[in-house]
Write a protein that holds these residues in place. Sequence first.
Motif, PDB file in Angstrom:
ATOM      1  N   TYR A   3      39.302  30.798  43.760  1.00 45.31           N
ATOM      2  CA  TYR A   3      38.079  31.568  43.160  1.00 45.31           C
ATOM      3  C   TYR A   3      38.121  31.476  41.701  1.00 45.31           C
ATOM      4  O   TYR A   3      38.972  31.713  40.997  1.00 45.31           O
ATOM      5  CB  TYR A   3      38.238  33.099  43.475  1.00 45.31           C
ATOM      6  CG  TYR A   3      38.272  33.422  45.052  1.00 45.31           C
ATOM      7  CD1 TYR A   3      37.359  33.419  45.945  1.00 45.31           C
ATOM      8  CD2 TYR A   3      39.881  33.675  45.524  1.00 45.31           C
ATOM      9  CE1 TYR A   3      37.505  33.715  47.225  1.00 45.31           C
ATOM     10  CE2 TYR A   3      40.012  33.822  46.904  1.00 45.31           C
ATOM     11  CZ  TYR A   3      38.914  33.879  47.751  1.00 45.31           C
ATOM     12  OH  TYR A   3      39.071  34.167  49.169  1.00 45.31           O
ATOM     13  N   GLY A   6      34.496  34.948  38.293  1.00 42.34           N
ATOM     14  CA  GLY A   6      33.370  35.477  38.775  1.00 42.34           C
ATOM     15  C   GLY A   6      33.456  36.025  40.326  1.00 42.34           C
ATOM     16  O   GLY A   6      33.146  37.177  40.594  1.00 42.34           O
ATOM     17  N   ALA A   7      33.723  34.946  41.051  1.00 43.83           N
ATOM     18  CA  ALA A   7      33.818  35.350  42.507  1.00 43.83           C
ATOM     19  C   ALA A   7      34.892  36.111  42.649  1.00 43.83           C
ATOM     20  O   ALA A   7      35.094  36.796  43.823  1.00 43.83           O
ATOM     21  CB  ALA A   7      34.126  33.766  43.261  1.00 43.83           C
ATOM     22  N   SER A   9      36.067  38.548  40.874  1.00 43.60           N
ATOM     23  CA  SER A   9      35.696  39.971  40.730  1.00 43.60           C
ATOM     24  C   SER A   9      34.880  40.411  41.656  1.00 43.60           C
ATOM     25  O   SER A   9      35.008  41.629  41.914  1.00 43.60           O
ATOM     26  CB  SER A   9      34.802  39.739  39.287  1.00 43.60           C
ATOM     27  OG  SER A   9      34.031  40.950  39.020  1.00 43.60           O
ATOM     28  N   GLY A  10      34.047  39.593  42.376  1.00 39.84           N
ATOM     29  CA  GLY A  10      33.304  40.009  43.468  1.00 39.84           C
ATOM     30  C   GLY A  10      34.039  40.257  44.691  1.00 39.84           C
ATOM     31  O   GLY A  10      33.730  41.325  45.340  1.00 39.84           O
ATOM     32  N   LYS A  11      34.972  39.572  44.726  1.00 39.02           N
ATOM     33  CA  LYS A  11      35.966  40.103  46.026  1.00 39.02           C
ATOM     34  C   LYS A  11      36.998  41.176  45.925  1.00 39.02           C
ATOM     35  O   LYS A  11      37.314  41.841  46.986  1.00 39.02           O
ATOM     36  CB  LYS A  11      36.871  38.609  46.263  1.00 39.02           C
ATOM     37  CG  LYS A  11      36.526  37.349  46.846  1.00 39.02           C
ATOM     38  CD  LYS A  11      35.938  37.719  48.478  1.00 39.02           C
ATOM     39  CE  LYS A  11      36.563  36.632  49.044  1.00 39.02           C
ATOM     40  NZ  LYS A  11      36.298  36.570  50.522  1.00 39.02           N
ATOM     41  N   GLY A  13      36.086  43.635  43.626  1.00 38.85           N
ATOM     42  CA  GLY A  13      35.450  44.823  43.130  1.00 38.85           C
ATOM     43  C   GLY A  13      35.913  45.112  41.479  1.00 38.85           C
ATOM     44  O   GLY A  13      35.535  46.297  41.067  1.00 38.85           O
ATOM     45  N   SER A  15      35.927  44.378  37.594  1.00 37.89           N
ATOM     46  CA  SER A  15      35.298  43.798  36.588  1.00 37.89           C
ATOM     47  C   SER A  15      35.906  42.358  35.901  1.00 37.89           C
ATOM     48  O   SER A  15      37.181  42.553  36.089  1.00 37.89           O
ATOM     49  CB  SER A  15      34.885  44.735  35.531  1.00 37.89           C
ATOM     50  OG  SER A  15      35.843  44.990  34.782  1.00 37.89           O
TER      51      SER A  15
END
Length: 119
Positions: A3, A6-7, A9-11, A13, A15
């Motif tokens: 990852y 950014g990815a 971070s999305g996975k 939660g 920042s």
Amino acid sequence: MEYSIGAFSGKTGLSIHTLRFYEKEGLLHPIRGGNGRRVYTEEDLSWATFIVRLKESEMPIRDIQKYARLCAEGSATLAARREILRQHRALLSTRVETLRAHLHKLDEEIAVYDTELAR
């Protein structure tokens, strides 16, 4: 699977700022790709998820750092790591019991209002 920050971070939660902070504090150790960018793995995802659980249960960052250092040292630190988690569990158990007592008292107070309003 790998990852980007950014990815990841999305996975997780978390920042991007928090991920960088955790790296600076020695909690996460992403590898660097050929372009110098951070690359996170499934192992990092599992570890970050555990860090989040510890943070959400109010373990101080210094204790998480100590636990992470011990993990990095290997199996010789199993007893010390278990002790850190046992101590944290004991604190959580006390908090749960305190919260249960508060809930009980609130339920009693609500019952008084329910009785009064039913008249």
